[in-house]
Design an enzyme around this catalytic site. Structure first.
Site, short mmCIF file in Angstrom:
data_model
loop_
_atom_site.label_atom_id
_atom_site.label_comp_id
_atom_site.label_asym_id
_atom_site.label_seq_id
_atom_site.Cartn_x
_atom_site.Cartn_y
_atom_site.Cartn_z
N LEU A 1 43.51 45.59 28.82
CA LEU A 1 42.89 44.96 29.99
C LEU A 1 42.27 43.62 29.63
O LEU A 1 41.13 43.34 29.94
CB LEU A 1 41.84 45.88 30.61
CG LEU A 1 42.37 47.14 31.29
CD1 LEU A 1 41.21 47.96 31.84
CD2 LEU A 1 43.34 46.82 32.39
N CYS A 2 43.02 42.82 28.89
CA CYS A 2 42.51 41.49 28.60
C CYS A 2 43.63 40.45 28.74
O CYS A 2 43.75 39.54 27.95
CB CYS A 2 41.86 41.43 27.23
SG CYS A 2 42.76 42.31 25.96
N GLY A 3 44.44 40.63 29.74
CA GLY A 3 45.46 39.64 30.05
C GLY A 3 46.51 39.52 28.97
O GLY A 3 46.91 40.52 28.37
#
Lengths: 295, 142
Positions: free
Chosen positions: A88-90
């Site tokens: 969940l950090c691109g």
């Protein structure tokens, strides 16, 4: 038109997702600050280290040291891949992994084998999935790297380089440019590039301080170079940690924005559906009353 | 007012100490080096040991545990680059003692299979040494 209850359900579910992404955004924002402070507090050491290194290098003309020597043949290299433990950090991790794979491929085309040292669960998982077995892997250090972690990574590379098992070492990590920007970068760890030891010509006073060395300039250099490599690794680990939080904040911010937009659209269609239902009901009642009157 | 030098002790993780002092005494590979103001420019390798600074007309002394590193003197500025360093009052004695026990335990385990664990043994020895120094320095606090 979707029925009222279904729309309501979706609104509630998007709302709770937004709650999570917003919280994660705030947590990341707080963590960026801490990670940045950590980078800041490492700066004096790194600067002083380079200064000492340059001072020493001036005295050891044509310095020779195993870590400075390029090997004649290039048969095996090591890549240290730094990713995060959590997602969940691109594009944070995928950028790094793509670069790593490209590096492996281009080395393979030149007939060079590549060993991978994986830092972070994401790298470990991905590489295993791609059938690449890392020679060493580290997890649970990406969030709060310590100098001991960096030392353990660096010392294994240094040992293998000195023993002639590997002919170069690279590190792939996300450089922290600012809170909103990270830049994946590849840096050569070994052999240590000579240009880091060259000073820009001193301005102004042409007088150089005459340094004394104890026990000798050569032996200081011998101690200094491995430590220098360790600080490079440490720096990369910290930059990556700060970048991770930065990337997560950006990703979570847009997720939160998207969720808000979605809630607006859903609420609109919910209201429209409700209005339509009421209108239909009124029309039915009016129709019914009219029918009664006529009878 | 006596002439002073600026002493900075930095580790990769933080700045441990910075102050105007009158003398720095540091453990070097083959002994100790004492640095007074107007010292010639010097770069030296430090061994794990006790480092102390004196100030206030040499009346006050502060002790530090350092785990090895480098020291540079240049124009009345002493920079100590230590891998790890701790002021005597900041040492966690219980933790150091506990870590020392663990290290000793690992040491005996490693001795049983010396061939494969050469590097581990070295690292372990260094850990042990570091714990001992911390404990030793901790006792210096008054």
């Amino acid at each position: 038109m979707a029925n009222l209850r279904d729309i309501k359900k979706r609104i509630v579910s998007v709302q709770s997702t937004r709650q999570i992404t917003r919280t994660m955004e705030m947590v990341a924002t707080a963590k960026i600050k801490k990670a940045q402070e950590r980078i800041e507090s490492a700066r004096p050491y790194a600067f002083a280290m380079v200064e000492v290194l340059q001072n020493v290098a001036r005295y050891v003309q044509g310095a020779s040291h195993p870590l400075l020597e390029e090997h004649d043949a290039r048969e095996r290299v090591v890549v240290v891949t730094i990713t995060s433990d959590r997602g969940l950090c691109g594009a944070f991790n995928s950028n790094i992994l793509r670069i790593t794979e490209n590096l492996i491929r281009s080395e393979a085309e030149a007939g060079v084998e590549t060993d991978v040292i994986a830092v972070g669960k994401k790298a470990i998982g991905y590489l295993r999935y791609r059938g690449i077995e890392p020679v060493a892997s580290y997890r649970d250090i990406a969030d709060k790297p310590t100098f001991t972690d960096a030392r353990s990574i660096a010392s294994s590379i240094i040992g293998r380089y000195t023993a002639g098992e590997i002919d170069a070492a690279y590190i792939v990590f996300n450089r922290f440019k600012n809170v909103a920007e990270q830049k994946p970068e590849t840096y050569q760890l070994l052999p240590v590039e000579r240009r880091v030891m060259e000073t820009e010509e001193e301005q102004g006073s042409g007088v150089r301080a005459e340094y004394l060395f104890e026990p000798s300039a050569e032996s200081v250099l011998e101690h200094l170079l491995p430590t220098y490599v360790e600080t490079l690794v440490y720096r990369a680990l910290m930059e990556s940690a700060a970048s991770e939080h930065g990337a997560r904040r950006t990703a979570m911010k847009s997720a939160t924005d998207n969720a808000s937009e979605m809630i607006t659209t859903l609420t609109r269609s919910y209201n429209r559906a409700r209005q339509a239902a009421i209108t239909t009901e009124i029309a039915e009642i009016v129709g019914g009353a009219a029918a009664l009157e006529e009878a | 007012m006596a002439r002073t030098l600026l002493c900075e002790i930095v580790t990769p993780e933080k700045i441990v100490y910075t102050n105007e002092v009158e003398m720095v005494i540091a453990p070097t590979l083959d002994g100790e080096v004492g640095i007074l103001p107007l010292h010639a420019p010097l770069v030296t390798v430090l061994r794990p040991g006790e480092l102390r600074v004196r100030y206030n007309d040499n009346k006050d002394v502060e002790w530090f545990a350092v785990s090895g590193g480098y020291l540079q003197v240049h124009q009345d500025k002493v920079i100590v680059l230590a891998d790890a360093a701790e002021h005597s009052s900041r040492i966690d004695v219980d933790r150091a003692r506990h870590a020392k026990e663990l290290a000793e335990q690992r040491m005996t385990e490693l001795k049983e299979r010396p061939a494969e664990a050469r590097e581990d043994a070295d690292a372990c020895q260094a850990d042990l040494k570091w714990c001992e120094i911390q404990l030793q320095v901790a006792e210096r606090r008054s």
